[in-house]
Design an enzyme around this catalytic site. Structure first.
Site, PDB file in Angstrom:
ATOM      1  N   ASP A  34      46.633  -6.631   7.393  1.00 22.67           N
ATOM      2  CA  ASP A  34      47.831  -6.958   6.574  1.00 22.67           C
ATOM      3  C   ASP A  34      48.196  -5.767   5.636  1.00 22.67           C
ATOM      4  O   ASP A  34      47.417  -5.418   4.813  1.00 22.67           O
ATOM      5  CB  ASP A  34      47.416  -8.053   5.567  1.00 22.67           C
ATOM      6  N   HIS A  91      56.430 -13.276  12.585  1.00 22.68           N
ATOM      7  CA  HIS A  91      56.706 -12.730  11.294  1.00 22.68           C
ATOM      8  C   HIS A  91      56.837 -11.105  11.261  1.00 22.68           C
ATOM      9  O   HIS A  91      57.842 -10.868  10.638  1.00 22.68           O
ATOM     10  CB  HIS A  91      55.385 -12.989  10.441  1.00 22.68           C
TER      11      HIS A  91
HETATM   12  C1  HEM Z   1      54.225  -7.694   7.502  1.00 21.46           C
HETATM   13  C2  HEM Z   1      51.258 -11.527   6.688  1.00 21.46           C
HETATM   14  C3  HEM Z   1      54.427 -13.246   3.642  1.00 21.46           C
HETATM   15  C4  HEM Z   1      57.354  -9.298   4.165  1.00 21.46           C
HETATM   16  C5  HEM Z   1      53.077  -8.786   7.756  1.00 21.46           C
HETATM   17  C6  HEM Z   1      51.784  -8.263   8.760  1.00 21.46           C
HETATM   18  C7  HEM Z   1      51.068  -9.377   8.423  1.00 21.46           C
HETATM   19  C8  HEM Z   1      51.790 -10.243   7.290  1.00 21.46           C
HETATM   20  C9  HEM Z   1      49.828  -9.889   9.094  1.00 21.46           C
HETATM   21  C10 HEM Z   1      51.842  -7.467   9.705  1.00 21.46           C
HETATM   22  C11 HEM Z   1      50.966  -6.225   9.344  1.00 21.46           C
HETATM   23  C12 HEM Z   1      51.972  -5.503   8.224  1.00 21.46           C
HETATM   24  O1  HEM Z   1      52.836  -4.815   8.630  1.00 21.46           O
HETATM   25  O2  HEM Z   1      51.336  -5.330   7.162  1.00 21.46           O
HETATM   26  C13 HEM Z   1      51.820 -12.305   5.720  1.00 21.46           C
HETATM   27  C14 HEM Z   1      51.367 -13.416   5.324  1.00 21.46           C
HETATM   28  C15 HEM Z   1      52.069 -14.015   4.376  1.00 21.46           C
HETATM   29  C16 HEM Z   1      53.112 -13.000   4.189  1.00 21.46           C
HETATM   30  C17 HEM Z   1      50.115 -14.060   5.744  1.00 21.46           C
HETATM   31  C18 HEM Z   1      52.051 -15.154   3.592  1.00 21.46           C
HETATM   32  C19 HEM Z   1      50.965 -15.926   3.251  1.00 21.46           C
HETATM   33  C20 HEM Z   1      55.390 -12.130   3.457  1.00 21.46           C
HETATM   34  C21 HEM Z   1      56.350 -12.479   2.640  1.00 21.46           C
HETATM   35  C22 HEM Z   1      57.335 -11.374   2.546  1.00 21.46           C
HETATM   36  C23 HEM Z   1      56.499 -10.583   3.610  1.00 21.46           C
HETATM   37  C24 HEM Z   1      56.796 -13.613   1.642  1.00 21.46           C
HETATM   38  C25 HEM Z   1      58.752 -10.905   1.846  1.00 21.46           C
HETATM   39  C26 HEM Z   1      59.451 -11.746   1.687  1.00 21.46           C
HETATM   40  C27 HEM Z   1      56.546  -8.667   5.185  1.00 21.46           C
HETATM   41  C28 HEM Z   1      56.954  -7.050   5.681  1.00 21.46           C
HETATM   42  C29 HEM Z   1      56.236  -6.703   6.578  1.00 21.46           C
HETATM   43  C30 HEM Z   1      55.134  -7.844   6.771  1.00 21.46           C
HETATM   44  C31 HEM Z   1      58.304  -6.567   5.016  1.00 21.46           C
HETATM   45  C32 HEM Z   1      56.327  -5.258   7.368  1.00 21.46           C
HETATM   46  C33 HEM Z   1      57.091  -5.510   8.600  1.00 21.46           C
HETATM   47  C34 HEM Z   1      57.105  -4.118   9.108  1.00 21.46           C
HETATM   48  O3  HEM Z   1      57.685  -3.315   8.534  1.00 21.46           O
HETATM   49  O4  HEM Z   1      56.623  -3.973  10.421  1.00 21.46           O
HETATM   50  N1  HEM Z   1      52.930  -9.844   7.026  1.00 21.46           N
HETATM   51  N2  HEM Z   1      53.054 -11.957   5.155  1.00 21.46           N
HETATM   52  N3  HEM Z   1      55.492 -11.095   4.306  1.00 21.46           N
HETATM   53  N4  HEM Z   1      55.266  -8.870   5.949  1.00 21.46           N
HETATM   54 FE1  HEM Z   1      54.316 -10.355   5.622  1.00 21.46          FE
END
Ligand code: HEM
Length: 387
Positions: free
Chosen positions: A215, A302
Site C-alpha cells: 500500500d 480499487h
Molecule cells: C491505491 C488500499 C482507501 C485512494 C491503493 C492500493 C491499495 C490501496 C492496496 C494499491 C497500491 C498503491 O498504489 O498504493 C486501500 C485500502 C483502503 C483504501 C485497504 C481502505 C481501507 C482509499 C481511500 C482513498 C484511496 C479512502 C481516497 C479517497 C487511493 C489512491 C491510490 C490507491 C489515490 C493510488 C492509485 C494509483 O495511482 O495507482 N489503495 N485504499 N484509497 N488508493 Fe487506496
C-alpha cells in the site's frame, strides 16, 4: 523537505552492530544500515524548514494522532500563545532535548525518527479575523453512503501527529505536548497506528496494510509529489491539507476469500504489489488489457477507480497507518493534498459509488486539518496565519 541529520543515537555503525545480535537471536531481518540511510529509521529530523517534518519524510514504525479541542474562551491571540509553546517544545523534542519544565528529561532522545506534525481544524478559521484566511478548498468531507462515522474518531480543532521508531518515544512526546496545551485545549480523540516500511531483507519497502496488500505504490514522487501536496495559497505556502479517515476493515470476511478474489478487488498481485497486467510493483497499470473479453484489472478494482487516469489526473499523497485494538482493525487512512475539495473529495465520491473494497471497509472516523508550513528558527508554527 525537512533536513535530515545523521546524528543517530548510536551513529550508523554502532546502531547496525546493536541490531545484529537481535537479528541473529530471533532470525528476523533487522532495519539495515541502508534502511537507516534511506531515512526509514534512526533519523533526527530538523523541526525547521519550508515544510513540517512528518508529511513526506518516511513513515517510521510507530505513530499516534491526537485531536484536541480549543476551550471556548480561546481567541486568536491565545492560540498564538499555544503555538509558541508547542513550537518550542517540538524544536527541543525533535532535536533530542527535553522540553522546558520536562519532568522526564532522560527520555529525550535523538536518532529515533521523531517528528511532530501540527494541524489546524475547521473551527480555527472561525476565530476572530481568521475566516477570510481559510485556505482555498479546505472543507469537511461530505457524508458518504458507506460511512458509519462516530464522534470517537471525528473532528477536532487541532491535530498532533507524532511519529517515531518506537511507541515509548511517541508516548513521551504525546504526554508532554498534551500537558503543555492544557491551558487552552483538551484531548478529543487519540488513535495509534504502526507501519512497517522495511521489507523482508531489511531494505526500505512500501509497506503493507492489514489486508496484506502492498500500500503506497501509486503515490506521486518528485515534482508530481510537490505539485500534489504543497500549497501555494498565501500564508499556507509550503503547508498542505490533510484528510484523516479511520477505516475499519472486516478481516474475518477478507480471510474467507480466495487469493484470486482478494487480488481482483484491488487489481494488483498480493505478493509483489505488481499490477495484475504484469511487471513489478512500479510497472504502470494497464487498464486496456482483456482476458476472455473481461478487463484483467476489473472495472470496480480499487487501483483502477482511485487512479489519476480515472479521476481527471487528481492525485494525493497517502501515508496510512495500520491499527488493531479493542475497537477493531483497519487503516488510519491519511492523505495530504493542496486542496481537499479538488483532490480527496471527488476521488472518494467515485470510490463510495463503485469500489470493490467497500464490501470489507467502513469509514468510522473522519477529520480534516490544515497543515501549516514549517517554522523558521526563532519563529513558531502558523505564525503567518496568527501574527
Ligand atoms: C491505491 C488500499 C482507501 C485512494 C491503493 C492500493 C491499495 C490501496 C492496496 C494499491 C497500491 C498503491 O498504489 O498504493 C486501500 C485500502 C483502503 C483504501 C485497504 C481502505 C481501507 C482509499 C481511500 C482513498 C484511496 C479512502 C481516497 C479517497 C487511493 C489512491 C491510490 C490507491 C489515490 C493510488 C492509485 C494509483 O495511482 O495507482 N489503495 N485504499 N484509497 N488508493 Fe487506496
Amino acid at each position: 523537505m525537512a533536513d535530515v541529520s545523521r546524528r543517530g543515537l548510536f551513529g550508523a555503525g554502532a546502531g547496525a552492530v546493536a541490531g545484529v545480535g537481535l537479528a541473529a537471536s530471533v532470525g528476523l531481518a533487522r532495519p539495515s544500515a541502508q534502511a537507516e540511510a534511506a531515512g526509514v529509521s534512526g533519523q533526527t529530523y530538523s523541526p525547521f524548514g519550508a515544510h513540517q517534518a512528518g508529511v513526506t519524510t518516511p513513515t517510521p514504525a510507530a505513530a499516534r494522532l491526537m485531536a484536541l479541542d480549543l476551550r471556548a474562551e480561546v481567541d486568536r491571540a491565545a492560540l498564538g500563545r499555544l503555538m509558541r509553546v508547542w513550537s518550542t517544545d517540538i524544536a527541543a523534542l525533535m532535536a533530542g532535548r527535553p522540553a522546558a519544565g520536562d519532568t522526564l528529561p532522560d527520555m529525550a532522545l535523538g536518532g529515533v525518527s521523531l517528528s511532530v506534525l501540527v494541524g489546524l481544524g475547521p473551527r480555527v478559521f472561525e476565530l476572530d479575523g481568521l475566516r477570510q484566511r481559510t485556505p482555498v478548498g479546505f472543507q469537511e468531507i461530505p457524508a458518504m453512503r458507506h460511512d458509519r462515522l462516530t464522534d470517537a474518531y471525528s473532528g477536532g480543532d487541532l491535530l498532533l501527529w507524532i511519529s517515531a521508531d518506537d511507541f515509548t518515544t511517541v508516548a513521551y512526546a504525546a504526554r508532554r505536548l498534551v500537558h503543555d496545551a492544557a491551558p487552552w485545549a483538551d484531548l478529543r480523540w487519540s488513535q495509534q497506528g504502526s507501519w512497517r516500511g522495511i521489507g523482508k531483507d531489511g531494505q526500505p519497502a512500501t509497506g503493507r496494510n492489514l489486508f496484506g496488500q502492498v500500500d503506497g505504490t501509486g503515490n506521486p514522487r518528485g515534482e508530481a509529489l510537490d505539485r500534489a501536496v504543497w500549497s501555494e495559497d498565501g500564508w499556507l505556502t509550503g503547508g498542505t491539507q490533510l484528510v484523516v479517515r479511520r477505516i475499519e476493515m472486516d478481516l474475518d470476511e477478507w480471510d474467507r476469500l480466495i487469493r484470486h478474489e482478494q487480488e481482483r478487488a484491488i487489481g494488483r498481485d498480493l505478493a509483489t504489489g505488481a499490477p495484475l497486467t504484469g511487471g513489478d510493483e512500479q510497472t504502470p497499470l494497464d487498464f486496456a488489457v482483456l482476458r476472455d473479453g473481461e478487463p484483467v484489472i476489473a472495472d470496480n478494482a480499487h487501483s483502477r477507480l482511485a487512479h489519476p487516469d480515472h479521476n481527471r489526473g487528481r492525485t494525493m499523497y497517502r501515508r496510512g497507518l495500520n491499527y488493531a485494538d479493542d475497537t477493531g482493525s483497519g487503516l488510519i487512512f491519511c492523505a495530504f493534498q493542496s486542496d481537499i475539495s479538488k483532490q480527496f473529495i471527488p476521488v472518494q465520491r467515485v470510490l463510495d459509488d463503485f469500489d470493490a473494497l467497500n464490501e470489507w471497509t467502513t469509514a468510522v472516523g473522519s477529520a480534516v486539518f490544515v497543515i501549516p508550513p514549517g517554522m523558521r528558527e526563532g519563529g513558531y508554527l502558523a505564525q503567518g496565519l496568527l501574527e
